[in-house]
Design an enzyme around this catalytic site. Structure first.
Site, PDB file in Angstrom:
ATOM      1  N   ASP A 234      40.837  39.031  45.930  1.00 37.84           N
ATOM      2  CA  ASP A 234      40.265  39.170  44.590  1.00 37.84           C
ATOM      3  C   ASP A 234      41.182  38.430  43.614  1.00 37.84           C
ATOM      4  O   ASP A 234      42.306  38.041  43.967  1.00 37.84           O
ATOM      5  CB  ASP A 234      40.161  40.664  44.261  1.00 37.84           C
ATOM      6  CG  ASP A 234      39.699  40.923  42.844  1.00 37.84           C
ATOM      7  OD1 ASP A 234      38.756  40.251  42.392  1.00 37.84           O
ATOM      8  OD2 ASP A 234      40.288  41.795  42.185  1.00 37.84           O
TER       9      ASP A 234
ATOM     10  N   ASP B 130      41.342  38.916  39.398  1.00 38.93           N
ATOM     11  CA  ASP B 130      41.863  39.750  38.304  1.00 38.93           C
ATOM     12  C   ASP B 130      42.389  41.075  38.833  1.00 38.93           C
ATOM     13  O   ASP B 130      41.699  41.794  39.560  1.00 38.93           O
ATOM     14  CB  ASP B 130      40.759  40.018  37.281  1.00 38.93           C
ATOM     15  CG  ASP B 130      40.356  38.767  36.530  1.00 38.93           C
ATOM     16  OD1 ASP B 130      41.011  38.433  35.536  1.00 38.93           O
ATOM     17  OD2 ASP B 130      39.384  38.111  36.951  1.00 38.93           O
TER      18      ASP B 130
END
Length: 246
Positions: free
Chosen positions: A18, A20
């Protein structure tokens, strides 16, 4: 279980990350994130060491991710898998519902509260309330109501954001699509993420015999933990260093 002292096998793992809250710290505004100076170098070396079996899987768009990771153009799934670039740089886009009607329904709430931010994406709409956390419930209720009136979307509750995303896409499906292709196929999938939006990815990789890694606190179906993005970067760099020394 913490991963702090455990590296992974670069010869057999397919690594999904991922963005953020995982590779970069969260920022008050989506465009305010800062890419750590060593990150590009570490990802470049990892891509080579993994024979290309490295991909970013994010709620952001491909164009945003490319901007923050320049000059890298990794295999990437954006908008929770609605758009995906494979290892051969081929772009695969799923049909996207039109978010304009959602925006129209949420615009009055945002107009009343300047601290709110609407972030339109292809086939998705995010309502950020990091600047006005006391409006969390109002934002959730407004988005839930809008999604109930506009077909094709499902609701996701994230960190200081509530998002309507295309119901046809999630991070688990995006990872499964990568795992059906070279160079990911035949490797053990590992996915690192920090938010509720990453749970579908954790479920997917662990059902396939892989490892889900939750960054930060909070309940999760992931089997392993890391504390924060700095710990993620340290873990990745340490794995590279360990492999180089053998």
């Amino acid at each position: 279980m913490s991963l702090q002292n455990q590296e992974f096998n670069l010869a057999s793992v397919a690594l999904f990350l991922d963005f953020d809250g995982t590779l970069v710290e969260l920022a008050p505004q989506p465009d305010g994130v800062v890419t750590p100076a060593p990150l590009i170098s570490v990802l470049t070396q990892l891509q080579q060491a993994l024979d290309g079996a490295l991909a970013v899987v994010s709620g952001r768009s491909l164009s945003q991710l490319d901007h923050y990771l320049v000059p890298l153009r990794l295999p990437t799934a954006g908008v929770h898998g609605l758009e995906r670039r494979d290892a051969q740089s081929q772009l695969i886009e799923l049909p996207a519902p039109d978010a304009v009607r959602l925006m129209e329904r949420l615009a009055p709430l945002v107009a009343r509260h300047p601290g709110l931010l609407l972030e339109p994406k292809r086939g998705a709409l995010a309502l950020h309330y990091r600047q006005v956390p006391h409006l969390e419930q109002a934002c959730i209720e407004a988005m839930r109501h809008a999604v109930s009136r506009v077909p094709g979307f499902s609701l996701l509750l994230g960190k200081m954001v509530v998002e309507a995303k295309a119901a046809v896409a999630d991070k688990g499906d995006a990872i499964a699509a990568f795992m059906a292709e070279a160079p990911f196929a035949g490797r053990q999938p590992w996915f690192v993420g920090d938010d509720v939006t990453d749970e579908a990815g954790f479920v997917q990789v662990q059902a396939a015999g892989g490892i889900g890694i939750k960054v930060g606190r909070g309940s999760s179906q992931a089997l392993r933990r890391l504390d924060n993005p700095a710990a993620v970067l340290d873990w990745l760099a340490r794995t590279l260093g360990s492999a180089a020394s053998h």
